[in-house]
Scaffold this motif. Sequence first.
Motif, PDB file in Angstrom:
ATOM      1  N   TYR A 169     -47.289   7.496  10.556  1.00 36.54           N
ATOM      2  CA  TYR A 169     -46.921   8.609  10.237  1.00 36.54           C
ATOM      3  C   TYR A 169     -45.520   9.290  10.691  1.00 36.54           C
ATOM      4  O   TYR A 169     -45.176  10.384  10.512  1.00 36.54           O
ATOM      5  CB  TYR A 169     -47.993   9.550  11.084  1.00 36.54           C
ATOM      6  N   GLY A 170     -45.003   8.300  11.506  1.00 38.75           N
ATOM      7  CA  GLY A 170     -43.712   8.654  11.911  1.00 38.75           C
ATOM      8  C   GLY A 170     -43.291   7.944  13.339  1.00 38.75           C
ATOM      9  O   GLY A 170     -44.078   7.863  14.248  1.00 38.75           O
ATOM     10  N   LEU A 193     -42.224  17.243  17.911  1.00 39.70           N
ATOM     11  CA  LEU A 193     -42.928  16.307  18.644  1.00 39.70           C
ATOM     12  C   LEU A 193     -42.557  15.088  19.380  1.00 39.70           C
ATOM     13  O   LEU A 193     -42.777  14.568  20.256  1.00 39.70           O
ATOM     14  CB  LEU A 193     -44.051  15.739  17.729  1.00 39.70           C
ATOM     15  N   ASP A 194     -41.087  14.820  18.678  1.00 40.20           N
ATOM     16  CA  ASP A 194     -40.608  13.520  19.128  1.00 40.20           C
ATOM     17  C   ASP A 194     -40.116  13.733  20.430  1.00 40.20           C
ATOM     18  O   ASP A 194     -40.276  12.494  21.368  1.00 40.20           O
ATOM     19  CB  ASP A 194     -39.321  13.139  18.185  1.00 40.20           C
ATOM     20  N   ALA A 216     -46.181   7.780  19.925  1.00 42.40           N
ATOM     21  CA  ALA A 216     -47.136   7.932  20.820  1.00 42.40           C
ATOM     22  C   ALA A 216     -47.799   9.171  20.952  1.00 42.40           C
ATOM     23  O   ALA A 216     -48.915   9.116  21.170  1.00 42.40           O
ATOM     24  CB  ALA A 216     -46.468   7.648  22.207  1.00 42.40           C
ATOM     25  N   VAL A 217     -47.030  10.256  20.563  1.00 41.91           N
ATOM     26  CA  VAL A 217     -47.798  11.572  20.588  1.00 41.91           C
ATOM     27  C   VAL A 217     -48.593  11.698  19.358  1.00 41.91           C
ATOM     28  O   VAL A 217     -49.781  12.197  19.358  1.00 41.91           O
ATOM     29  CB  VAL A 217     -46.646  12.646  20.307  1.00 41.91           C
ATOM     30  N   PHE A 218     -48.426  10.982  18.467  1.00 40.40           N
ATOM     31  CA  PHE A 218     -49.357  11.097  17.107  1.00 40.40           C
ATOM     32  C   PHE A 218     -50.473  10.541  17.463  1.00 40.40           C
ATOM     33  O   PHE A 218     -51.718  10.678  17.200  1.00 40.40           O
ATOM     34  CB  PHE A 218     -48.600  10.529  15.801  1.00 40.40           C
ATOM     35  N   PHE A 253     -52.404  18.038  15.280  1.00 41.95           N
ATOM     36  CA  PHE A 253     -53.862  17.761  15.660  1.00 41.95           C
ATOM     37  C   PHE A 253     -54.649  17.887  14.356  1.00 41.95           C
ATOM     38  O   PHE A 253     -55.707  17.094  14.108  1.00 41.95           O
ATOM     39  CB  PHE A 253     -54.318  18.670  16.810  1.00 41.95           C
ATOM     40  N   ALA A 254     -54.198  18.927  13.815  1.00 40.82           N
ATOM     41  CA  ALA A 254     -55.090  19.207  12.319  1.00 40.82           C
ATOM     42  C   ALA A 254     -55.107  18.152  11.424  1.00 40.82           C
ATOM     43  O   ALA A 254     -55.913  17.900  10.745  1.00 40.82           O
ATOM     44  CB  ALA A 254     -54.623  20.532  11.626  1.00 40.82           C
TER      45      ALA A 254
END
Length: 457
Positions: free
Chosen positions: A377-378, A107-108, A386-388, A64-65
């Motif tokens: 970003y990955g 996070l994946d 999706a998370v990013f 998030f940062a």
Amino acid sequence: MKTRRKKYLVEAVKCLTRKAKPTVRKLLNADSMFAAIRQDFTQLPDHRANNSRIPLADALMSGFAVFSLKHPSLLAFEKHYEKEPDNLHRVYGVGIKPSDSQMREALDQVSPELLRQPFRTLFSRAQRGKALEQLAWLDGHYLLALDGTGIYSSEKIGSNYCLQKRKRNGNTEYYMMMLAGAIVHPDHPEVIPICPEMIRHQDGSDKGDCELNASRRLLPHLRQEHPHLKLVVIEDALGANAPHIKDLIANDLRFILAVKPTGHPSLFKQIDLAVKERRATEFTMADPEDPRVSHAFRIIKGVPLNKVSQDELAVNVLEYWEVDARGQERRFSWVTDWELTPENAYQVMRAGRARWRIENETFNTLKNQGYNLGHNYGLGEKHLCAVFAQLMMLAFLVDQLQQLACPLFQAALQKCERKSYLWRQIRSCYDIFIAGSMTAILNAIVDDVKVHLPDET
């Protein structure tokens, strides 16, 4: 020199921590919202082994940062704060900072569905703080603009969760999209995004995903999370089809959907027939603010959307022409379930035209004003992309709520004049000072705090 530099930095920090002149909203300042987001992250189940060194909440908050600070890459973020993570701890509450590879790995495996809660939390805060009231339109309803946009595209790298299409050059393109939604207002530049729905290959499905399928997942979640919120969905012509309109009605959502003659020939034949039979109401009016601009309206009620829905789905149609001061004409048409009258046609028209804010104030801002939507970003093997995307939208939501309702943020933005300069100033203060909060950083920007180092002698 290091001792002298530290001395001057300490003096600067004293300026940072003094009481701010602009007020700070209790629920809608950055630090309060950061804490609420982190609290939601700590409640998520950790899919990893119990001996994982980095808590999942720290990995999520670090991600998030990245978007909150508008960093161009995870590697740049890691290298920048590897040796000096103080503000990552102080401002964002990160206990153990992950490396870029550790963040991606953690996070994946996080299901995007788990990240809906922070959006609900911040939306609830906006409601309790009465910030959303200024965005109400059409008898207390809120305008929810929906549209899809790409979040990943590559001809070289793909995963099992990517959609695929064959390009004219013979190459295969791997891509992912998201269906995004935002509460918009004709007179406000701020938009309030909701949690997006990813458009990608779904487990157990042989068919490609699309915006219609994504909307069938998004709409029930939206209504379940906000059962009493009065919403009018505004979309482009792709949304003006019978199955989608039935989904909107089933979820107790009003609608104003654009239509075009090329995409809805049967509907426009019915419109022409209604005009010929004098079943249409037509009128003109001058613009309330510029008498050189004129508005012309045509209202037709109970028109079949298409031949298939002749007996089951009828809509009201609003056609609109605008002639500007130079004599140039623009035409728009919408179908709606709203009861159209000459008294409310102007308001309905402005609601329909507010849909462009999902394109400009949302997607254009995310792509071109520091958030780097579309940058890779990955990809990961499962959910990383999706998370990013969701963390990016969450950072965007925090910024939009501050812009809408936080006087301190508004003062800092006014001081910097442009958002790109404000983001640069925030990062500069974040990098230079050891600050206890984002409030302190914004105070420094408003007060124009500067650090003067002595010459080396």
